[in-house]
Design an enzyme around this catalytic site. Structure first.
Site, PDB file in Angstrom:
ATOM      1  N   SER A  50      -2.681   1.370   5.291  1.00  0.00           N
ATOM      2  CA  SER A  50      -2.288   0.428   5.613  1.00  0.00           C
ATOM      3  C   SER A  50      -3.221  -0.640   6.646  1.00  0.00           C
ATOM      4  CB  SER A  50      -0.837  -0.089   6.391  1.00  0.00           C
ATOM      5  OG  SER A  50      -0.575   0.902   7.550  1.00  0.00           O
ATOM      6  N   HIS A 275       0.687  -2.726  13.642  1.00  0.00           N
ATOM      7  CA  HIS A 275      -0.574  -3.016  12.905  1.00  0.00           C
ATOM      8  C   HIS A 275      -1.582  -3.757  13.254  1.00  0.00           C
ATOM      9  CE1 HIS A 275       2.062  -0.789  10.008  1.00  0.00           C
ATOM     10  NE2 HIS A 275       0.920  -0.472   9.288  1.00  0.00           N
TER      11      HIS A 275
END
Length: 301
Positions: A50, A275
Site C-alpha cells: 500500500s 499510511h
C-alpha cells in the site's frame, strides 16, 4: 491580359503563403513531440504494497488494490513518461505475493503474481514492501492507549519486545529471495528498494499516535531496525536503497497537517490511517526521482 496577369500574381501569392504556412506547421510539429510519444525508452514496473499503491478513502479512486493517481509510482511515471509502465503494486501485499503466492483482495478476487510483470525488457523497478510481512502495525498498536496521557509501557513488556524481534526475523531471507528473482528476470534493470518507517516519530500525540513519548520512541526504533534489514538486503543484492524514512524526519503523523507526510491512527485527509498521505506520496516521488536521475547519469558515463 492585365487582369489575367494580376489574377495569376494573386494566385501565386496565395500559393506562396500556403507553402509558408505548411513549412511553419511542419517545423512546429518537429519541435513539439507528440503527447502520446514517450520521452524515454524505459520499461518501468512498480511493485509493492500500500505504500506504493497510495490507497484513498475515496472509493471511486480505488481499484481492488487501492492504487490511485496520487501514488508515487504514478507521479514518477508522469515525470518519466516511459515507453512502458505497469503498476503491479497492491495494498496488503507481502513478499510472497510478488514472487509465488497470488494475493487475495477483498473486492477483486485473486491477483496475479506481481513478478509476472517483470521481463528481460524491464529497465526500471521500484519496490515498497515488508510492512505486511512483519505486521508492523500489530506491534505498534500494543503501545496504543485508550486514554490520553496513559502509558502502556510496551517498551518494557518482554512479550512485546520478543514479538517485535521475532516479526523481523523472516524479513531478510524473504527480501534476499525477492531481489534475487528480480535480478534473474531483469538483469539490466535499475532496481530501487524503499525503506519503511516515518509514520511515528520520537513522540506520541493524541489521537493520531496514541502512545507515550517513550513508547512512540520504541515504535520508531522498531521501524529503524526494520530499515537496517532492508538496507542490508539492498546492499547485498546490489540494488539501490531509497531512504524514505530519513527524509521523513519532521514529517511524521504528529506534525501539523501541512507538514506531515503520514496519517496516524486517526486520518485527517482522504488517505488511509497509518499510511502516507498525498503530501508524502508527492515527497516520495521527488526522492525517488532524484535517486533515479543519479543512476541515469551513472549509466550514460
Amino acid at each position: 491580359m492585365r487582369g489575367e496577369r494580376e489574377l495569376n500574381r494573386a494566385s501565386w501569392r496565395r500559393v506562396v503563403r500556403l507553402i509558408g504556412l505548411v513549412i511553419i506547421v511542419v517545423i512546429a510539429a518537429m519541435l513539439i513531440p507528440a503527447a502520446s510519444a514517450p520521452r524515454t525508452s524505459e520499461h518501468y514496473v512498480a511493485l509493492g504494497d500500500s505504500r506504493a499503491a497510495g490507497p484513498s478513502t475515496l472509493r471511486f479512486l480505488n481499484d481492488s488494490c487501492g492504487r490511485t493517481a496520487a501514488s508515487y509510482p504514478r507521479l514518477i511515471s508522469e515525470w518519466l513518461q516511459p515507453e512502458f509502465f505497469l503498476f503491479a503494486a497492491c495494498s496488503g501485499a507481502k513478499v510472497e505475493n510478488i514472487i509465488d503466492t497470488p494475493q487475495e483482495t477483498r473486492s477483486g478476487g485473486g491477483r496475479p503474481l506481481q513478478i509476472d510483470s517483470v521481463t528481460s525488457e524491464t529497465t526500471l523497478i521500484t519496490i515498497s514492501i515488508g510492512g505486511n510481512d512483519v505486521r508492523w502495525y500489530d506491534i505498534a498498536r500494543r503501545c496504543f492507549t485508550r486514554e490520553e496521557g496513559d502509558d502502556r509501557e510496551c517498551r518494557n513488556d518482554p512479550e512485546t519486545r520478543l514479538a517485535a524481534m521475532e516479526s523481523l526475523r523472516p524479513l531478510r531471507p524473504r527480501l534476499d529471495r525477492l531481489l534475487g528473482e528480480l535480478r534473474a528476470r531483469a538483469p539490466q534493470a535499475l532496481i530501487f528498494l524503499a525503506s519503511h518507517g516515518g509514520t511515528v516519530g520520537d513522540g506520541g500525540c493524541w489521537p493520531e499516535v496514541p502512545a507515550s513519548d517513550e513508547d512512540a520512541a520504541f515504535i520508531a526504533q522498531y521501524q529503524d531496525d526494520m530499515n537496517d534489514i532492508i538496507r542490508a538486503a539492498a546492499r547485498y543484492a546490489g540494488v539501490n536503497y531509497v531512504d524514505l524514512a530519513a527524509h521523513s524526519v519532521g514529517h511524521d503523523a504528529c506534525q501539523p497537517r501541512h507538514r506531515k507526510w503520514y496519517e496516524g491512527n486517526v486520518t485527517t485527509s482522504t488517505s488511509l490511517s497509518m499510511h502516507p498521505n498525498n503530501n508524502g506520496n508527492a515527497a516520495f516521488a521527488e526522492i525517488f526521482k532524484e535517486e533515479i536521475k543519479k543512476e541515469f547519469r551513472r549509466r550514460v558515463r
